[in-house]
Design a protein around this motif. Structure first.
Motif, PDB file in Angstrom:
ATOM      1  N   SER A   1       0.803  -1.220   0.000  1.00  0.00           N
ATOM      2  CA  SER A   1       0.000   0.000   0.000  1.00  0.00           C
ATOM      3  C   SER A   1       0.840   1.275   0.000  1.00  0.00           C
ATOM      4  O   SER A   1       0.309   2.370  -0.217  1.00  0.00           O
ATOM      5  N   ASN A   2       2.142   1.155   0.274  1.00  0.00           N
ATOM      6  CA  ASN A   2       3.029   2.323   0.310  1.00  0.00           C
ATOM      7  C   ASN A   2       2.535   3.369   1.318  1.00  0.00           C
ATOM      8  O   ASN A   2       2.443   4.563   1.034  1.00  0.00           O
ATOM      9  N   SER A   3       2.178   2.883   2.510  1.00  0.00           N
ATOM     10  CA  SER A   3       1.701   3.758   3.582  1.00  0.00           C
ATOM     11  C   SER A   3       2.323   3.302   4.891  1.00  0.00           C
ATOM     12  O   SER A   3       2.384   2.099   5.166  1.00  0.00           O
ATOM     13  N   LYS A   4       2.779   4.258   5.672  1.00  0.00           N
ATOM     14  CA  LYS A   4       3.415   3.887   6.939  1.00  0.00           C
ATOM     15  C   LYS A   4       2.418   3.249   7.904  1.00  0.00           C
ATOM     16  O   LYS A   4       2.768   2.343   8.661  1.00  0.00           O
ATOM     17  N   PHE A   5       1.168   3.712   7.864  1.00  0.00           N
ATOM     18  CA  PHE A   5       0.160   3.115   8.748  1.00  0.00           C
ATOM     19  C   PHE A   5      -0.148   1.682   8.326  1.00  0.00           C
ATOM     20  O   PHE A   5      -0.283   0.784   9.159  1.00  0.00           O
TER      21      PHE A   5
ATOM     22  N   MET B   1       1.872  -0.265   6.676  1.00  0.00           N
ATOM     23  CA  MET B   1       3.063  -1.065   6.950  1.00  0.00           C
ATOM     24  C   MET B   1       3.120  -1.493   8.416  1.00  0.00           C
ATOM     25  O   MET B   1       3.402  -2.652   8.733  1.00  0.00           O
ATOM     26  N   LEU B   2       2.810  -0.568   9.312  1.00  0.00           N
ATOM     27  CA  LEU B   2       2.795  -0.904  10.741  1.00  0.00           C
ATOM     28  C   LEU B   2       1.725  -1.956  11.036  1.00  0.00           C
ATOM     29  O   LEU B   2       1.946  -2.882  11.822  1.00  0.00           O
ATOM     30  N   GLY B   3       0.565  -1.814  10.403  1.00  0.00           N
ATOM     31  CA  GLY B   3      -0.492  -2.804  10.604  1.00  0.00           C
ATOM     32  C   GLY B   3      -0.096  -4.165  10.081  1.00  0.00           C
ATOM     33  O   GLY B   3      -0.382  -5.192  10.707  1.00  0.00           O
ATOM     34  N   GLY B   4       0.566  -4.204   8.928  1.00  0.00           N
ATOM     35  CA  GLY B   4       1.031  -5.474   8.386  1.00  0.00           C
ATOM     36  C   GLY B   4       2.064  -6.145   9.270  1.00  0.00           C
ATOM     37  O   GLY B   4       2.030  -7.363   9.474  1.00  0.00           O
ATOM     38  N   LEU B   5       2.988  -5.354   9.815  1.00  0.00           N
ATOM     39  CA  LEU B   5       4.002  -5.902  10.722  1.00  0.00           C
ATOM     40  C   LEU B   5       3.359  -6.427  11.998  1.00  0.00           C
ATOM     41  O   LEU B   5       3.715  -7.503  12.493  1.00  0.00           O
ATOM     42  N   ARG B   6       2.417  -5.670  12.537  1.00  0.00           N
ATOM     43  CA  ARG B   6       1.718  -6.125  13.746  1.00  0.00           C
ATOM     44  C   ARG B   6       0.952  -7.421  13.479  1.00  0.00           C
ATOM     45  O   ARG B   6       0.972  -8.345  14.291  1.00  0.00           O
ATOM     46  N   SER B   7       0.265  -7.462  12.347  1.00  0.00           N
ATOM     47  CA  SER B   7      -0.514  -8.653  12.011  1.00  0.00           C
ATOM     48  C   SER B   7       0.382  -9.874  11.876  1.00  0.00           C
ATOM     49  O   SER B   7       0.072 -10.953  12.400  1.00  0.00           O
ATOM     50  N   THR B   8       1.507  -9.715  11.183  1.00  0.00           N
ATOM     51  CA  THR B   8       2.419 -10.839  10.985  1.00  0.00           C
ATOM     52  C   THR B   8       2.966 -11.345  12.319  1.00  0.00           C
ATOM     53  O   THR B   8       2.960 -12.549  12.596  1.00  0.00           O
ATOM     54  N   ALA B   9       3.446 -10.419  13.149  1.00  0.00           N
ATOM     55  CA  ALA B   9       4.013 -10.810  14.447  1.00  0.00           C
ATOM     56  C   ALA B   9       2.965 -11.476  15.330  1.00  0.00           C
ATOM     57  O   ALA B   9       3.236 -12.497  15.979  1.00  0.00           O
TER      58      ALA B   9
ATOM     59  N   ASP C   1      -7.197  -6.545  18.293  1.00  0.00           N
ATOM     60  CA  ASP C   1      -7.233  -5.862  17.000  1.00  0.00           C
ATOM     61  C   ASP C   1      -6.113  -4.842  16.847  1.00  0.00           C
ATOM     62  O   ASP C   1      -6.309  -3.772  16.261  1.00  0.00           O
ATOM     63  N   LEU C   2      -4.924  -5.157  17.340  1.00  0.00           N
ATOM     64  CA  LEU C   2      -3.783  -4.248  17.204  1.00  0.00           C
ATOM     65  C   LEU C   2      -3.404  -3.985  15.751  1.00  0.00           C
ATOM     66  O   LEU C   2      -2.984  -2.876  15.413  1.00  0.00           O
ATOM     67  N   PRO C   3      -3.523  -4.990  14.841  1.00  0.00           N
ATOM     68  CA  PRO C   3      -3.206  -4.707  13.437  1.00  0.00           C
ATOM     69  C   PRO C   3      -4.106  -3.655  12.802  1.00  0.00           C
ATOM     70  O   PRO C   3      -3.785  -3.121  11.746  1.00  0.00           O
TER      71      PRO C   3
ATOM     72  N   SER D   1      -7.194   3.984  16.816  1.00  0.00           N
ATOM     73  CA  SER D   1      -6.715   5.146  17.572  1.00  0.00           C
ATOM     74  C   SER D   1      -5.221   5.374  17.403  1.00  0.00           C
ATOM     75  O   SER D   1      -4.708   6.395  17.855  1.00  0.00           O
ATOM     76  N   GLU D   2      -4.536   4.439  16.741  1.00  0.00           N
ATOM     77  CA  GLU D   2      -3.071   4.557  16.614  1.00  0.00           C
ATOM     78  C   GLU D   2      -2.619   4.595  15.150  1.00  0.00           C
ATOM     79  O   GLU D   2      -1.797   5.432  14.776  1.00  0.00           O
ATOM     80  N   ILE D   3      -3.144   3.683  14.321  1.00  0.00           N
ATOM     81  CA  ILE D   3      -2.642   3.556  12.941  1.00  0.00           C
ATOM     82  C   ILE D   3      -3.797   3.575  11.935  1.00  0.00           C
ATOM     83  O   ILE D   3      -3.785   2.844  10.947  1.00  0.00           O
ATOM     84  N   VAL D   4      -4.777   4.403  12.179  1.00  0.00           N
ATOM     85  CA  VAL D   4      -5.923   4.646  11.292  1.00  0.00           C
ATOM     86  C   VAL D   4      -6.771   3.385  11.125  1.00  0.00           C
ATOM     87  O   VAL D   4      -7.786   3.236  11.786  1.00  0.00           O
ATOM     88  N   ALA D   5      -6.393   2.474  10.230  1.00  0.00           N
ATOM     89  CA  ALA D   5      -7.106   1.205  10.077  1.00  0.00           C
ATOM     90  C   ALA D   5      -6.143   0.064   9.831  1.00  0.00           C
ATOM     91  O   ALA D   5      -6.544  -1.006   9.375  1.00  0.00           O
ATOM     92  N   GLY D   6      -4.868   0.297  10.075  1.00  0.00           N
ATOM     93  CA  GLY D   6      -3.886  -0.765   9.947  1.00  0.00           C
ATOM     94  C   GLY D   6      -3.605  -1.146   8.513  1.00  0.00           C
ATOM     95  O   GLY D   6      -3.560  -0.303   7.623  1.00  0.00           O
TER      96      GLY D   6
END
Length: 379
Positions: free
Chosen positions: A160-164, A166-174, A243-245, A249-254
């Motif tokens: 998606s080329n978006s930092k939010f 990317m953070l959601g993807g990393l959280r989901s994977t972990a 639902d951290l990914p 309130s932190e990364i829009v919609a992950g």
């Protein structure tokens, strides 16, 4: 009837009618109406049909129409191909997993006899009407297919080329990789007890009664494993409180922040389908699947097979319907329980999610496996 036609009917009935129908309705009754009841408010009622709110059904239909006709927009700099296929990698595994979920035992075309050990013997031909694919390693297939969805979330976040995102993807994977360890280990004790990977055989093993009144379901044999599997399964679905990914309130919609139109709708539906799939696994492994206490192929035996006085005789077709209804009811109950936890518990912090997975559930699952192995070896 040709086998290919029977298979098509099963796919339509299980995947498109039950799973997709229930997943669609959960967007209304699970997220909106149930949350309104928990929070003591009315819920959706503005969309109406001929002046009637009809329990929010028009709201649900208007959401579907809006989702279909919204413009599909790909963000600038996104990897077009991976961005396009990521929703499918999340959605398709959740549907393929249903191929091995049995909604009833093989149907007997002929006479069924219930033996003294509660075993049902078919004097005729068995037909596989209630499972899409009769696979003797269904448990491995279900876990292998479900694990593919990890790639979908990770690819959606990166492409998606978006930092939010990317953070959601990393959280989901972990999160999903962390809880898959406990999820698998929690079932090791079940495998030691039932000695099979076949879902049908697991459910049949749970049809016996201890002392004539306690059903030997998986939850009775492995209560700790049920607790671990239920929590780890909720974490795998990425629904609150896990639902951290998607932490709004932190990364829009992950990881699906940049998705719109039906791509967003597919990702949302896949999460609801995953919730139903986890409920189906819990039902088959821990809640006896289609088994109903005291109900066998020819009716209810409230006094055991040896006491015909307390035998309520029923036609085989009636007991079959009752067992299918029992299976569906258990799935719906577990889905309801997951949504009640969603709207009752606050979201975990990310460090709390990791601590729960690695420092609490993993040691518990290992301890449960060791204790179960010792008991099985002794007895």
């Amino acid at each position: 009837m040709p086998e290919i036609l029977i298979t098509l009917i099963k796919i339509i009935a299980i995947v498109f009618v039950f799973v997709m129908g229930l997943a669609s309705l959960l967007t209304l009754f699970g997220d909106r109406k149930l949350s309104a009841k928990v929070q003591n408010r009315v819920g959706p009622m503005q969309a109406q049909f001929f002046g009637q709110s009809l329990a929010g059904i028009p709201h649900f239909l208007s959401d579907a129409v809006k989702m279909i006709f919204k413009e599909h927009v790909a963000p600038k700099g996104a990897h077009k191909f991976l961005y396009a296929i990521a929703p499918s990698l999340v959605f398709i595994p959740m549907l393929l997993g249903w191929a091995v979920i049995p909604f009833m035992d093989h149907y007997c075309v002929g006479e069924v006899q219930v033996l003294a050990n509660y075993q049902e013997v078919c004097h005729g031909e068995y037909k596989n009407y209630f499972q899409i694919m009769n696979f003797n390693s269904g448990l491995l297939f279900a876990f292998a297919i479900a694990s593919v969805s990890v790639y979908g979330a990770a690819i959606a976040g990166w492409a998606s080329n978006s930092k939010f995102s990317m953070l959601g993807g990393l959280r989901s994977t972990a999160q999903m990789i962390s809880y898959e360890v406990s999820l698998g280990l929690s079932l090791a004790g079940i495998l030691l007890i039932y000695s099979t990977l076949d879902f049908n055989q697991m459910v049949l093993e749970q049809g016996t009664m201890l002392w004539g009144w306690i059903p030997l379901w998986g939850i009775v044999m492995q209560p700790v494993a049920f607790f671990i599997f239920f929590l780890a399964g909720m974490a795998e679905t990425k629904r609150a409180p896990f639902d951290l990914p998607e932490g709004e309130s932190e990364i829009v919609a992950g990881y699906h922040t940049e998705y719109s139109s039906m791509n967003f709708g597919i990702i949302q539906l896949s999460e609801y389908a995953a919730t139903i799939f986890i409920a189906a696994l819990i039902t088959v492994i821990f809640l006896g699947g289609w088994q109903v206490p005291y109900l066998y192929a020819d009716g209810f035996y409230f006094g055991g097979i040896a006491d015909p006085a307390l035998h309520i005789e029923l036609p085989y077709i009636v007991t079959t319907v009752l067992r299918v209804v029992a299976m569906l009811s258990k799935i719906v109950f577990i889905v309801w329980l997951q949504f009640m936890m969603r709207w009752t518990l606050p979201r975990f912090r990310y460090d709390q999610v990791m601590v729960l997975g690695w420092k609490i559930l993993l040691p518990l699952s290992l301890a449960n496996l060791v204790i179960t192995a010792i008991i099985v070896a002794i007895f």
